[in-house]
Design a protein around this motif. Structure first.
Motif, PDB file in Angstrom:
ATOM      1  N   PRO A 182     -63.546  -9.224 -48.230  1.00 55.41           N
ATOM      2  CA  PRO A 182     -63.102 -10.913 -48.404  1.00 55.41           C
ATOM      3  C   PRO A 182     -62.297 -10.699 -49.002  1.00 55.41           C
ATOM      4  CG  PRO A 182     -65.481 -11.152 -48.720  1.00 55.41           C
ATOM      5  CD  PRO A 182     -65.373  -9.733 -47.986  1.00 55.41           C
ATOM      6  N   VAL A 183     -61.396 -11.596 -49.440  1.00 57.97           N
ATOM      7  CA  VAL A 183     -60.289 -10.998 -50.653  1.00 57.97           C
ATOM      8  C   VAL A 183     -60.970 -12.122 -51.898  1.00 57.97           C
ATOM      9  CG1 VAL A 183     -57.660 -11.805 -51.446  1.00 57.97           C
ATOM     10  CG2 VAL A 183     -58.321 -11.547 -49.159  1.00 57.97           C
TER      11      VAL A 183
ATOM     12  N   VAL B 178     -58.866 -20.994 -44.173  1.00 55.59           N
ATOM     13  CA  VAL B 178     -58.348 -21.336 -43.509  1.00 55.59           C
ATOM     14  C   VAL B 178     -57.295 -22.473 -44.879  1.00 55.59           C
ATOM     15  CG1 VAL B 178     -57.710 -23.594 -41.516  1.00 55.59           C
ATOM     16  CG2 VAL B 178     -59.764 -21.419 -41.247  1.00 55.59           C
ATOM     17  N   PRO B 179     -56.027 -22.478 -44.086  1.00 57.23           N
ATOM     18  CA  PRO B 179     -55.018 -23.561 -45.037  1.00 57.23           C
ATOM     19  C   PRO B 179     -55.707 -24.946 -44.783  1.00 57.23           C
ATOM     20  CG  PRO B 179     -53.371 -21.518 -44.353  1.00 57.23           C
ATOM     21  CD  PRO B 179     -55.008 -21.814 -43.673  1.00 57.23           C
ATOM     22  N   HIS B 180     -55.354 -25.341 -45.779  1.00 57.21           N
ATOM     23  CA  HIS B 180     -55.518 -26.882 -45.924  1.00 57.21           C
ATOM     24  C   HIS B 180     -54.810 -27.967 -47.302  1.00 57.21           C
ATOM     25  CE1 HIS B 180     -58.465 -31.291 -45.683  1.00 57.21           C
ATOM     26  NE2 HIS B 180     -57.282 -30.970 -45.891  1.00 57.21           N
TER      27      HIS B 180
ATOM     28  N   ARG C 118     -55.117 -26.171 -50.602  1.00 59.44           N
ATOM     29  CA  ARG C 118     -56.094 -24.248 -50.483  1.00 59.44           C
ATOM     30  C   ARG C 118     -54.635 -24.252 -49.725  1.00 59.44           C
ATOM     31  NH1 ARG C 118     -60.467 -26.464 -48.795  1.00 59.44           N
ATOM     32  NH2 ARG C 118     -60.217 -26.285 -46.358  1.00 59.44           N
ATOM     33  N   LEU C 119     -53.193 -23.652 -49.986  1.00 58.26           N
ATOM     34  CA  LEU C 119     -52.292 -22.884 -49.271  1.00 58.26           C
ATOM     35  C   LEU C 119     -51.925 -21.847 -49.260  1.00 58.26           C
ATOM     36  CD1 LEU C 119     -49.741 -25.215 -51.391  1.00 58.26           C
ATOM     37  CD2 LEU C 119     -50.719 -26.105 -49.916  1.00 58.26           C
ATOM     38  N   PRO C 120     -51.391 -21.141 -47.365  1.00 62.09           N
ATOM     39  CA  PRO C 120     -51.300 -20.142 -47.075  1.00 62.09           C
ATOM     40  C   PRO C 120     -50.633 -19.058 -48.172  1.00 62.09           C
ATOM     41  CG  PRO C 120     -50.149 -21.284 -45.543  1.00 62.09           C
ATOM     42  CD  PRO C 120     -50.864 -22.081 -47.188  1.00 62.09           C
TER      43      PRO C 120
ATOM     44  N   ARG D 159     -52.378 -15.488 -45.085  1.00 61.65           N
ATOM     45  CA  ARG D 159     -53.733 -15.522 -45.196  1.00 61.65           C
ATOM     46  C   ARG D 159     -53.659 -16.633 -46.390  1.00 61.65           C
ATOM     47  NH1 ARG D 159     -55.209 -10.154 -45.316  1.00 61.65           N
ATOM     48  NH2 ARG D 159     -57.738 -10.750 -46.132  1.00 61.65           N
ATOM     49  N   VAL D 160     -54.963 -16.905 -46.549  1.00 60.90           N
ATOM     50  CA  VAL D 160     -55.330 -18.038 -47.817  1.00 60.90           C
ATOM     51  C   VAL D 160     -56.054 -17.004 -49.034  1.00 60.90           C
ATOM     52  CG1 VAL D 160     -56.453 -19.441 -49.538  1.00 60.90           C
ATOM     53  CG2 VAL D 160     -55.635 -20.229 -46.778  1.00 60.90           C
TER      54      VAL D 160
END
Length: 272
Positions: A2-3, A39-41, A45-47, A52-53
């Motif tokens: 995970p990042v 997951v972007p939302h 949370r922006l990609p 990728r987020v």
């Protein structure tokens, strides 16, 4: 692997705190491990350009502001939604940001409560879920009873409270797709009859992609929810006297204008 955003792993002030703590013979507090779905939302949370987020979006800014207010270092853990909840359940994460309440989660996680019910005064924001369909799709939904075409199932993102809401009403749920856009496009292509999605995110996607505007938003909304900072039971047992102060600090952290503007827009769009 995970990042973990670099700005949360080693803030300069915490490097100084480590030195000062060592000089004073005091062990620094462990970081607050905050799990967030990868997951972007939008806008939370922006990609990045590769989809990728990582560290863009209002929830990441919220965590930076929470750190700025002092007392805790934040370690971000990016996971798939269901994995995030499992890690929180098993004490591998300490908290998550923007989680709604349902009967299953009430037994697994620690919410801010008032008279035994989630305290909406400590919610970060409000949103709703809506159903989306093609114009030709027939269904009955009056806010109480949902009747689908025979053999029909509703697409829902894995781990979302919409899935439990629908299953409790005897509706078949399909969680094979992760992103809101993928769900809408599956309905548009006729691969599924309906999708249940966060209203604000679905409406944002329909505004960005004209072809998705051909889908119908079913009225009334499926369900409206407040969204909270939620802690693991393991973390709550280690820090029982700090939970109230932590929820208050997150409330203060969420007061920056962009967050409040988005929360207000979400409350309006998410209203029944």
């Amino acid at each position: 692997m995970p990042v973990q955003p670099s700005f949360f792993r080693a803030p300069r002030r915490w490097a100084l705190a480590l030195l000062l703590g060592a000089a004073a013979g005091l062990a620094p507090a462990a970081p607050l491990r905050v799990c967030m779905t990868d997951v972007p939302h939008a806008p939370w949370r922006l990609p990045d350009a590769d989809g990728r987020v990582r560290e863009a979006g209002l929830d990441f800014r919220l965590l930076r502001e929470f750190e700025r207010l002092g007392g805790w270092q934040v370690e971000v853990q990016l996971r798939p939604g269901k994995r995030c909840l499992l890690d929180l359940q098993h004490g591998m994460s300490d908290a998550t940001v923007g989680l709604s309440h349902n009967s299953e989660r009430a037994d697994l996680f620690v919410y801010p409560l008032r008279q035994g019910q989630p305290d909406a005064r400590l919610a970060l924001r409000f949103d709703s879920y809506s159903l989306y369909r093609l114009p030709r799709t027939e269904l009955h939904w009056d806010g109480l009873q949902l009747v689908l075409p025979k053999g029909g199932a509703i697409l829902s993102q894995p781990g979302h409270t919409s899935s439990l809401f629908l299953r409790e009403r005897g509706v078949a749920v399909d969680e094979r797709l992760r992103s809101a856009e993928a769900l809408l496009r599956a309905v548009l292509a006729g691969e599924a009859a309906l999708a249940a999605l966060h209203t604000t995110e679905a409406e944002s996607l329909r505004a960005q992609h004209p072809e998705l505007a051909g889908l119908v938003q079913v009225q009334p909304r499926l369900i409206q929810k407040p969204y909270f900072v939620v802690f693991s039971k393991a973390f709550a047992q280690r820090h029982p006297n700090q939970l109230g102060a932590l929820w208050q600090q997150f409330q203060r952290a969420a007061q920056f204008p962009d967050y409040q503007r988005a929360a207000q827009e979400g409350a309006v769009q998410g209203a029944p």
